[in-house]
Design a protein around this motif. Sequence first.
Motif, PDB file in Angstrom:
ATOM      1  N   LEU A   1       0.806  -1.227   0.000  1.00 12.57           N
ATOM      2  CA  LEU A   1       0.000   0.000   0.000  1.00 12.57           C
ATOM      3  C   LEU A   1       0.835   1.271   0.000  1.00 12.57           C
ATOM      4  O   LEU A   1       0.311   2.362  -0.241  1.00 12.57           O
ATOM      5  CB  LEU A   1      -0.903   0.031   1.252  1.00 12.57           C
ATOM      6  N   HIS A   2       2.119   1.143   0.333  1.00 10.95           N
ATOM      7  CA  HIS A   2       2.931   2.360   0.508  1.00 10.95           C
ATOM      8  C   HIS A   2       4.285   2.173  -0.183  1.00 10.95           C
ATOM      9  O   HIS A   2       5.213   1.587   0.382  1.00 10.95           O
ATOM     10  CB  HIS A   2       3.102   2.622   2.012  1.00 10.95           C
ATOM     11  N   ASP A   3       4.356   2.648  -1.413  1.00 11.19           N
ATOM     12  CA  ASP A   3       5.586   2.552  -2.210  1.00 11.19           C
ATOM     13  C   ASP A   3       5.639   3.810  -3.074  1.00 11.19           C
ATOM     14  O   ASP A   3       4.663   4.137  -3.740  1.00 11.19           O
ATOM     15  CB  ASP A   3       5.528   1.291  -3.085  1.00 11.19           C
ATOM     16  N   HIS A   4       6.767   4.533  -3.023  1.00  6.77           N
ATOM     17  CA  HIS A   4       6.899   5.769  -3.809  1.00  6.77           C
ATOM     18  C   HIS A   4       7.517   5.461  -5.160  1.00  6.77           C
ATOM     19  O   HIS A   4       8.601   4.872  -5.232  1.00  6.77           O
ATOM     20  CB  HIS A   4       7.776   6.783  -3.073  1.00  6.77           C
ATOM     21  N   LEU A   5       6.836   5.911  -6.211  1.00  3.02           N
ATOM     22  CA  LEU A   5       7.353   5.687  -7.574  1.00  3.02           C
ATOM     23  C   LEU A   5       8.740   6.313  -7.732  1.00  3.02           C
ATOM     24  O   LEU A   5       9.641   5.716  -8.327  1.00  3.02           O
ATOM     25  CB  LEU A   5       6.379   6.303  -8.591  1.00  3.02           C
TER      26      LEU A   5
ATOM     27  N   ILE B   1      -2.489   9.665   4.942  1.00  2.00           N
ATOM     28  CA  ILE B   1      -1.623  10.800   5.296  1.00  2.00           C
ATOM     29  C   ILE B   1      -0.347  10.258   5.931  1.00  2.00           C
ATOM     30  O   ILE B   1      -0.420   9.440   6.858  1.00  2.00           O
ATOM     31  CB  ILE B   1      -2.357  11.759   6.284  1.00  2.00           C
ATOM     32  N   HIS B   2       0.812  10.708   5.447  1.00  2.00           N
ATOM     33  CA  HIS B   2       2.064  10.388   6.143  1.00  2.00           C
ATOM     34  C   HIS B   2       1.996  11.070   7.515  1.00  2.00           C
ATOM     35  O   HIS B   2       1.967  12.306   7.591  1.00  2.00           O
ATOM     36  CB  HIS B   2       3.266  10.975   5.405  1.00  2.00           C
ATOM     37  N   ALA B   3       1.961  10.314   8.576  1.00  2.00           N
ATOM     38  CA  ALA B   3       1.844  10.918   9.913  1.00  2.00           C
ATOM     39  C   ALA B   3       2.427   9.984  10.963  1.00  2.00           C
ATOM     40  O   ALA B   3       2.267   8.770  10.882  1.00  2.00           O
ATOM     41  CB  ALA B   3       0.377  11.196  10.234  1.00  2.00           C
TER      42      ALA B   3
ATOM     43  N   GLY C   1       0.156   6.762   6.890  1.00  2.00           N
ATOM     44  CA  GLY C   1       1.454   6.419   6.329  1.00  2.00           C
ATOM     45  C   GLY C   1       2.453   6.357   7.471  1.00  2.00           C
ATOM     46  O   GLY C   1       2.663   7.357   8.153  1.00  2.00           O
ATOM     47  N   HIS C   2       2.986   5.197   7.730  1.00  2.00           N
ATOM     48  CA  HIS C   2       3.873   4.900   8.868  1.00  2.00           C
ATOM     49  C   HIS C   2       3.069   4.771  10.162  1.00  2.00           C
ATOM     50  O   HIS C   2       2.806   3.678  10.613  1.00  2.00           O
ATOM     51  CB  HIS C   2       5.007   5.932   9.035  1.00  2.00           C
ATOM     52  N   GLY C   3       2.734   5.903  10.798  1.00  2.00           N
ATOM     53  CA  GLY C   3       1.966   5.847  12.047  1.00  2.00           C
ATOM     54  C   GLY C   3       2.741   5.206  13.179  1.00  2.00           C
ATOM     55  O   GLY C   3       2.183   4.868  14.235  1.00  2.00           O
TER      56      GLY C   3
ATOM     57  N   THR D   1       7.202  -1.083   1.629  1.00  2.00           N
ATOM     58  CA  THR D   1       8.601  -0.821   1.264  1.00  2.00           C
ATOM     59  C   THR D   1       8.998   0.647   1.407  1.00  2.00           C
ATOM     60  O   THR D   1      10.167   0.933   1.609  1.00  2.00           O
ATOM     61  CB  THR D   1       8.799  -1.194  -0.209  1.00  2.00           C
ATOM     62  N   ASP D   2       8.055   1.565   1.234  1.00  2.00           N
ATOM     63  CA  ASP D   2       8.309   3.012   1.169  1.00  2.00           C
ATOM     64  C   ASP D   2       9.157   3.348  -0.063  1.00  2.00           C
ATOM     65  O   ASP D   2       8.610   3.720  -1.082  1.00  2.00           O
ATOM     66  CB  ASP D   2       8.960   3.528   2.454  1.00  2.00           C
ATOM     67  N   ASN D   3      10.481   3.193   0.043  1.00  2.00           N
ATOM     68  CA  ASN D   3      11.354   3.566  -1.074  1.00  2.00           C
ATOM     69  C   ASN D   3      12.360   2.458  -1.327  1.00  2.00           C
ATOM     70  O   ASN D   3      13.353   2.338  -0.623  1.00  2.00           O
ATOM     71  CB  ASN D   3      12.044   4.890  -0.738  1.00  2.00           C
TER      72      ASN D   3
HETATM   73 ZN   LIG Z   1       6.350   7.249   2.338  1.00  2.28          ZN
END
Ligand SMILES: [Zn+2]
Length: 366
Positions: A25-29, A210-212, A234-236, A302-304
Amino acid sequence: MSVILDVDAPRPSAEQVLKAPKALLHDHLDGGLRPQTILEIAQEIGHELPADDAESLGRWFAESADSGSLVRYLETFDHTVAVMQRAEDIARVARECVEDLAADGVVYAEVRYAPEQHVTGGLTLDEVVSAVQLGFEEGVAAADGKIVVRQLLTAMRHQARSREIAELSVAWRDRGVAGFDIAGAEAGYPPTRHLDAFEYLQRENSHFTIHAGEAFGLPSIWQAIQWCGADRLGHGVRIIDDITVGDDGAVQLGRLAAYVRDMRIPLEMCPHSNIQTGAAASIAEHPIGLLTRLRFRVTVNTDNRLMSQTSMSKEMGALVEAFGYTLEDLRWFTINAMKSAFLPFDERLAIIDDVIKPGYAELGAL
Ligand SMILES: [Zn+2]
Ligand SMILES: O=c1[nH]cnc2c1ncn2[C@H]1C[C@H](O)[C@@H](CO)O1
């Protein structure tokens, strides 16, 4: 279900983790480019890079992102964003992203990026989204349809274009965009700065995360949920600040942590990224262990992939090693992610029933 530890259950091998269906759900292109692709595009457009072969460049990203500070971590994106300014380059990056995720056993992915960062070469916001969509569709075709991919459009929290990007996400919602996000430096840029965008999205029955609670603590999480109405965090990871564990092991949740757990608010956890930005000391000490034990709606992400030299299999493999998770636990994370996806309910259910459950059964999950 073995979540939260069947000490005698066998640990999945690296091969099983790779084969297991995974949802992301959370991966930056712009955080997942292949180093070789960066080199090739940079050469064509005359962009200067800090290294001139793929291996050293990959290492440069990982080492530079390893600073313990989110702000310095984010500086590395200058180079990836620089090579994503022409439509054909954006589409290539998007296509390769899908190919890489599919090769790693990811069956569903929501991939995010900030369209406003890809207009310095003259593209319109609409053309940027269109280029990403083209690349995603090519990637899905190259993967024989084994993966479903959606875009999330991010607005940068230090800029002032969130309402415009939110409108863009609604305009594209039936053409590959599943939702909206805000990202960038957290401290000093609270989510309420973008309330107008979030209220608009709520009126439009749209979805957003929301990244928070990454580089800033509970007030950021509280605002994201109670003021802005975020569907996911996002993260939390800093929700841990509202949880106390006594010497006798008794656990007490504060009001906010209890709300997050009671309301099943999904946490998009990104363990390796958190270590690089200083939000966690190590995988073994990462709050994901306790939050999973307490049955928060935890998802693994993964995030990045470039900056963290990671993949879904590596994230899950590291959790298996640190916490002894079994295939059933990995299935639990995966189904949590699918339940939390911004895809329509029937499509989520189809992926759970037709892909994830049979995939884990084939590997021998109980
Ligand atoms: Zn992120
Ligand atoms: O983990 C993160 N926290 C906040 N912002 C982030 C993170 N990873 C990437 N970003 C930023 C940098 C990218 O350029 C932007 C859009 O993907 O999002």
